[in-house]
Design a protein around this motif. Structure first.
Motif, PDB file in Angstrom:
ATOM      1  N   ALA A  58       0.754  -1.233   0.068  1.00 36.53           N
ATOM      2  CA  ALA A  58      -0.167   0.269   0.094  1.00 36.53           C
ATOM      3  C   ALA A  58       0.753   1.119   0.089  1.00 36.53           C
ATOM      4  N   ALA A  59       2.269   1.056   0.018  1.00 34.59           N
ATOM      5  CA  ALA A  59       2.996   2.477   0.388  1.00 34.59           C
ATOM      6  C   ALA A  59       3.131   2.960  -1.164  1.00 34.59           C
ATOM      7  N   SER A  60       3.394   4.204  -1.113  1.00 42.81           N
ATOM      8  CA  SER A  60       3.703   5.134  -2.261  1.00 42.81           C
ATOM      9  C   SER A  60       4.558   4.579  -3.068  1.00 42.81           C
ATOM     10  N   VAL A  61       4.711   5.060  -4.484  1.00 39.88           N
ATOM     11  CA  VAL A  61       5.614   4.591  -5.340  1.00 39.88           C
ATOM     12  C   VAL A  61       6.910   5.546  -5.285  1.00 39.88           C
ATOM     13  N   HIS A  62       8.157   4.776  -5.550  1.00 34.99           N
ATOM     14  CA  HIS A  62       9.495   5.555  -5.475  1.00 34.99           C
ATOM     15  C   HIS A  62       9.520   6.659  -6.491  1.00 34.99           C
ATOM     16  N   PRO A  63      10.203   7.808  -6.108  1.00 37.89           N
ATOM     17  CA  PRO A  63      10.219   8.770  -6.986  1.00 37.89           C
ATOM     18  C   PRO A  63      11.060   8.562  -8.307  1.00 37.89           C
ATOM     19  N   ARG A  64      11.725   7.968  -7.963  1.00 35.74           N
ATOM     20  CA  ARG A  64      12.489   7.569  -9.291  1.00 35.74           C
ATOM     21  C   ARG A  64      11.727   6.512 -10.354  1.00 35.74           C
ATOM     22  N   VAL A  65      10.781   5.936  -9.659  1.00 35.50           N
ATOM     23  CA  VAL A  65       9.919   5.338 -10.764  1.00 35.50           C
ATOM     24  C   VAL A  65       8.891   6.035 -11.272  1.00 35.50           C
ATOM     25  N   MET A  66       8.564   6.794 -10.492  1.00 44.16           N
ATOM     26  CA  MET A  66       7.591   7.906 -11.082  1.00 44.16           C
ATOM     27  C   MET A  66       8.340   8.765 -12.285  1.00 44.16           C
ATOM     28  N   GLU A  67       9.516   9.041 -12.039  1.00 39.78           N
ATOM     29  CA  GLU A  67      10.301   9.828 -12.843  1.00 39.78           C
ATOM     30  C   GLU A  67      10.550   8.950 -14.147  1.00 39.78           C
ATOM     31  N   ALA A  68      10.868   7.539 -14.360  1.00 42.46           N
ATOM     32  CA  ALA A  68      10.776   6.885 -15.192  1.00 42.46           C
ATOM     33  C   ALA A  68       9.553   6.876 -16.006  1.00 42.46           C
TER      34      ALA A  68
END
Lengths: 333, 333, 333, 333
Positions: free
Chosen positions: D8-18
């Motif tokens: 349920a955690a958020s998505v890592h910023p580097r994944v979002m950037e990708a």
């Protein structure tokens, strides 16, 4: 003499005769005269309107029944040693499209309403866990134990509360009835059973069992499923003939009484060896390897049933005289 | 007299006798003496080492064969009017776990190697389109046409090129052989067939067909699938007995010759009405509604086959004398 | 510039923003706030109480819908070139447990109520033939044709008469609506549609489609089937976020209008080459191999669609300026 | 603060950037540049040639892996509390076409090679009993226990002896690796694993897991099965982008180390309450109802895990500072 299994016995002469009598042209599949008599014959036997179908094997009967009670994403509660779990090669998974068998413990392969209830209560009501949709019990059980109407009704009560269908695997239904002091109706629909697999092959038949639907609506799709499974034989009249011969004059009950009487003789001879009470035509006894060998040396064949245990099954065609030598041999051990 | 279907005819007396002779205790399932003779009997007939299994119906035989040749995500090429497509209630989809039947056109329900090749060529080789894995042909076809060894070989050549298995639905294999001037081997494995459904029920049997695997490796998983489908009968010896009786002294061929001869008589009488050449025991004729009614009024039963057409099927037990009145009635129309 | 498919286009910036906005902890699966808003959002859009679920792909949406409408032993009527038949790798067979697709002809991949009716009428009502249980139509179709509410209602009328469910594959539902002068309700439930696969991925989404059940009862088992198929993503809020962003302020309609406008420009330039009327965002034109090569040499990519034909698909993010060079190049051929 | 689940955690910023970086047109499905990099990226990580595929969920990954290792009529051995048995809604039964899960006991949801061997030995080698074809283990397990390479190898040895495939459910593979002092290769193919479900969603991803086939031949049919299950997303590049971002610079390992460190802090504070050794990011503790209520009153959320027990799961984005209040609260109980 062989005590491996009742499913290896010969076919009763009246069943053979019925095949001969049926040997003329008639409409194919289940459009023939004899197949057309099944509903009435079973409705009469069960004292209520039922729909009945022939199939060649108990595995097919059980699986078709379960497919009528369970969606692919649901589950079926049964005993850990139920035939559908242990000895049908995953047929319920095939016929239901992947439904899950949910296994309960219980002495003599019997389960209780309480055990069903507790099992259901432990399943989270979410989409991640398979939800049960039916219960399947075997009467007589794989260990030759018998469910009374009251025991079936107790399970059925939980089924109704939890919206579960109830199937009875009656591969040895005749043997159970021969022991129970009740009518076929009492231990089935009057106790809440929805579908019965009524076995004849182990009881003098050749290759015909009956699927009995106490709720005819449940039978509807099964007609399609039976054909789709390759179980709609084109000369179905020969299956109907077997079943009608077995029902005629209660031959099914006479045969089962004979088999049960044989088991009783063995049980009496092996009273101090019994693992389960003997209520049908199966006898499970403690038997050392040496004792087993001794019996085999005397010409008696049977299955070992785990370490130090043996299973002896009697058949419709074994008379008291046939059984006596085994009983004596056990006594003499 | 009935010309509905050969699958409604009575059982040949020698098959009945075989059942009686088999009526004693033996090991259950296919562990009995008679079942144990099948491999040798069919290996002898086909002049090569085969593995053979009994099953109760042609639908089960066909579906088990297809499941041996096709993964759930693959496809099976067959004629649009093949029995597996038209008359088995989706059984191939059940047994294969959802494989797709890919339908070809072709006169008389026959397909050609070229048609198979063209169909395959039109399928994109990607994961979005179902890829074929097998071809199924019927011999004799649903319209009573016969594939010659050369025709089968032409299909097989494409199968080999495209890595497809080849199944032959031989519900009326005997009728085809009775017409073809070749051995059972010629039109099967020598022409590239991998698995044959060898039918006996339409040809004087009661409830036993044979699945013949020319590549015994293909049979391995089928043993499990047969049980899982509820088709491993516990008294399998009665199925083996039927088949062995049919093979004995080429009864299968004699019966098929008799049925084909009957069809020939009708065909000769209806020469100007024939829709398909008559090569087995099925006759398809043009027949107006009035003509059909006239024949029925004279006591001849048969199926309409679309508007203005009728299907007449002869059986092993119909003699020239039995057929003559129909032939005369057609001539007189 | 690429005209291969709208499913390869980039994701709309507002969808990307919605993902970023959703990027904080919430309850897993569909227990989050955003997933909880779907039913209301779609009920509002469709002006009736619906149940809506996200899934990642159109194939999953379609297959789950069909599984809700069809038992394993039944059939689904669709066009021979329907996506579910041609491009989903047999997914309907997988999800339904082996149901059969029944294929109709029809110009532009459209089927008519009459064709459905005729197909059903030709099926014998017996257990040997697969009985249909549902109809699936695609709007806009695989050839970019649009069903009007009246056309859908005509199909639905037959469905009601014959007790068939009606599914609409709306992978390009937005493109259809952008052309039709009607509300989403008009062409779906008001015309008798039971379940809609509402596509967003081809229209600016990333990986989220909506399954819309106009009869919420049909959705019940689908919750289990979605999980069982591995389509209940644990971070479902990112799918809900995409869909809500598309619904917000009718972005879905704006995107579809843009794509359709692009197709219109091409269609006008290729007016004498059109194979199908252009009603959505797909243009099918006659194009010789040399002409195709010429266009490709100028930097335009697209699929050949059989001999001498090409398919050009426009996307939400292609402006009139983007399309103009292609239109000119076609004119110049 | 929530300790329900890492999923349920958020998505890592580097994944979002990708995702943002991937947001331009490319070929659909897995024909894009990023998807094309997966095989090399995972082959590099695992120091051997592998075939890798993205899928959206762990359930899909596990089920596809099992379908590659098991025929419908076979069985898969796993722990009674394995995710595939307890929490995937029967997905393995769906994907395999009805195969049976065979359940073993074992502390901490771990099974041993000996237990596998004993289970197999108890199955009769006949067609009546389902024969196992694969073993599935979870690393880290559902109780946060870790299999060492030696333990995996011991299971694999039995697998090889008994001709069973070996699948590792690595929903928390990163957490296991963060604890084990070994390479990814050591605990997978070097220890005999055939297929790995490599999880990213619980570890900072959004909706992408990797299926890693150490025997590329096993991957072949999976390409078709993935599409057939509706898991071949048309914009697959956004899944590939997530995975590549996680592999880049070992982000997967850093995230898992962070989550494990959080669990370690809780474990240290709850040392006398631990039900299982804490080896990954899950902590199971004895906790009375009153204590649980007390923690919840202080703002800590988590699941009860049976009577008097609780499960606390830490995530990649919870720092020591985030965890400290919980640790203190537990200490203070």
């Amino acid at each position: 003499m062989r005590f491996f299994s009742d499913n290896a016995a010969s076919v009763h002469p009246r069943v053979m005769e019925a095949l001969t009598e049926a040997n003329h042209q008639d409409t194919a599949y289940d459009g023939d005269v004899l197949s057309g008599q099944l509903n009435a014959a079973f409705s009469n036997l069960f004292e209520t309107q039922v729909e009945a179908m022939w199939v060649a094997t108990g595995t097919a009967a059980n699986s078709l029944a379960l497919a009528a009670l369970c969606e692919p994403h649901q589950g079926i509660i049964c005993h850990r040693e139920a035939h559908i779990e242990e000895d049908e090669a995953g047929a319920p998974g095939f016929y239901t499209g992947g439904a899950k068998l949910m296994l309960l413990e219980g002495s003599g392969a019997k389960i209780s309403g309480d055990a069903v209830d507790a099992h259901c209560a432990a399943i989270r009501d979410d989409v991640h866990q398979v939800q049960p949709s039916a219960v399947s019990i075997t009467n007589a059980t794989e260990y030759g134990r018998v469910y009374t109407p009251a025991e079936v009704a107790a399970i059925s009560e939980v089924c109704k509360k939890r919206n579960l269908g109830l199937h009875m695997d009656g591969a040895r239904f005749a043997n159970a009835l021969a022991t129970l002091d009740c009518s076929p109706a009492d231990v089935t629909w009057k106790s809440g059973v929805d579908i019965l697999s009524f076995g004849f092959v182990k009881n003098g038949g050749m290759g015909a069992e009956a699927l009995v639907f106490f709720d005819p609506d449940l039978a509807k799709a099964t007609h399609y499923r039976r054909k789709r499974a390759g179980h709609l034989q084109s000369k179905g009249r020969y299956l109907a003939a077997q079943i009608l011969a077995m029902l005629d004059n209660d031959l099914w009950l006479a045969n089962a009484r004979a088999a049960n009487a044989g088991a009783r003789l063995i049980a009496d001879a092996a009273a101090d060896r019994l693992i389960h009470p003997v209520e049908a035509n199966e006898v499970f006894i403690r038997l050392s390897a040496a004792e087993a060998q001794s019996l085999r040396d005397q010409g008696f064949d049977f299955y070992d049933w785990g370490e130090g245990q043996a299973r002896l099954v009697t058949s419709w065609n074994q008379s008291a005289e046939d059984i006596a030598p085994l009983a004596e041999a056990i006594t003499a051990l």
